[in-house]
Design an enzyme around this catalytic site. Structure first.
Site, PDB file in Angstrom:
ATOM      1  N   GLY A  54       0.847  -1.362  -0.042  1.00 17.77           N
ATOM      2  CA  GLY A  54       0.087   0.547  -0.134  1.00 17.77           C
ATOM      3  C   GLY A  54       0.646   1.314   0.464  1.00 17.77           C
ATOM      4  O   GLY A  54       1.967   0.879   0.655  1.00 17.77           O
ATOM      5  N   THR A  55       0.104   2.227  -0.498  1.00 16.23           N
ATOM      6  CA  THR A  55       1.075   3.940  -0.770  1.00 16.23           C
ATOM      7  C   THR A  55      -0.217   4.417  -0.762  1.00 16.23           C
ATOM      8  O   THR A  55      -1.305   3.791  -1.300  1.00 16.23           O
ATOM      9  CB  THR A  55       2.415   4.098  -2.042  1.00 16.23           C
ATOM     10  OG1 THR A  55       1.364   3.603  -3.027  1.00 16.23           O
ATOM     11  CG2 THR A  55       3.322   2.731  -1.640  1.00 16.23           C
ATOM     12  N   THR A  56      -0.401   5.798  -1.078  1.00 18.48           N
ATOM     13  CA  THR A  56       0.951   6.852  -0.637  1.00 18.48           C
ATOM     14  C   THR A  56      -0.091   7.566   0.462  1.00 18.48           C
ATOM     15  O   THR A  56      -1.370   7.593   0.436  1.00 18.48           O
ATOM     16  CB  THR A  56       1.267   7.909  -1.771  1.00 18.48           C
ATOM     17  OG1 THR A  56       2.245   7.044  -3.322  1.00 18.48           O
ATOM     18  CG2 THR A  56       2.262   8.648  -1.746  1.00 18.48           C
TER      19      THR A  56
END
EC number: 3.4.25.1
Length: 288
Positions: free
Chosen positions: A46-48
């Protein structure tokens, strides 16, 4: 009624992590069986995550600590996009990456999604356990350092490709100032100022923050800044998800100030997204 086991009745440390390490070490995230490097590539990431400070109604006279002399931000907005990726695939379009961890703090997670979520939940229990045992909450510096310790315990997994990089924000009730903390995978803790971002889209998001942030933003303006920064990150980073108008999936946004930590509703964030999309019509790059 069945009596509690002896370990629950014996006096000990105020750290829930130490208690777990003594009596059920296999439940700690850092004690998982290490996968192969190829296996690490099969876990969702997962990002951001971005954060910006806002407000300075006292004009810096409130005794707050900050790198910019005389500036004592009174709140911080933390936001994350909703996309998780699995290699070149979208693993999830609506993952949650921003969590409230106690009354005055919040954490955003980037990296291996499953381990990051578990680590943040353990951190929240750690803070609650400490307050129950000691009768008072940890200082904000103490909370930041506890999170660093949990990250350090995950170093073995991080070296196998299962890294976690959080962004921690909180309101310091002793110094009366909002603060932001960044980390590295080895548990290094660094106080950031004004704004910060982590994750694969952070390069683009932080570039946007440098242009959009200014001292003295109010809360609505700060929310607009983080949503716009995530929008710009999604424009250049495939792992960052932009606002999904068709599915009505918006970034997760938390606000932390003297009044506490809270998550904005989908309706509130949706209004900000709608205004941003309208402003960007025929101007996708957001040129000013």
């Amino acid at each position: 009624m069945t009596a509690l086991p002896p370990e629950f009745r014996a006096p000990g440390s105020s750290s829930f992590t130490e208690f777990l390490g003594a009596h059920a070490p296999d439940l700690l995230p850092g004690n998982r069986v290490l996968p192969t490097a190829a296996g690490a590539e099969l876990t969702p990431h997962g990002t951001t995550i971005v954060a910006v400070t806002f407000g300075d109604p006292a004009g810096g006279a409130g005794g707050g600590r900050h790198v910019s002399e005389g500036y004592a931000p009174q709140g911080v907005v933390l936001a994350g996009d909703r996309r998780a990726t699995l290699g070149n695939l979208i693993a999830s379009r609506d993952i949650r990456k921003v969590f409230l961890t106690d009354a005055h703090t919040a954490v955003g997670i980037a990296g291996t999604a499953g381990i990051a979520t578990e680590l943040v939940r353990l951190f929240a229990v750690e803070l609650e356990h400490y307050e129950k045992v000691e009768g008072a909450p940890l200082s904000l510096d103490g909370k930041a350092n506890r999170l660093a310790t949990l990250l350090r315990s995950n170093l073995g997994l991080a070296l196998q490709g299962l890294a976690v990089v959080p962004l921690f924000v909180g309101y310091d009730t002793r110094a009366h100032v909002a603060r932001v903390f960044g980390y590295d995978v080895a548990g290094g803790c660094y106080e950031e100022h004004d704004h910060h971002g982590v994750g694969s889209g952070a390069l683009f998001a932080r570039g946007a923050l440098k242009k959009l942030w200014r001292r003295g933003l109010d809360e609505p303006a700060a929310v607009r800044v983080v949503v716009e920064a995530l929008h710009d990150a999604a424009d250049d980073d495939a792992a960052t998800g932009g606002p999904d108008v068709g599915r009505r999936i918006w970034p997760t946004v938390a606000v932390v100030d003297a009044g506490g930590a809270r998550l904005l509703s989908d309706a509130e964030v949706g209004d900000v997204v709608a205004a941003l999309v309208e402003d960007r019509r025929d101007n996708p790059g957001g040129v000013r």
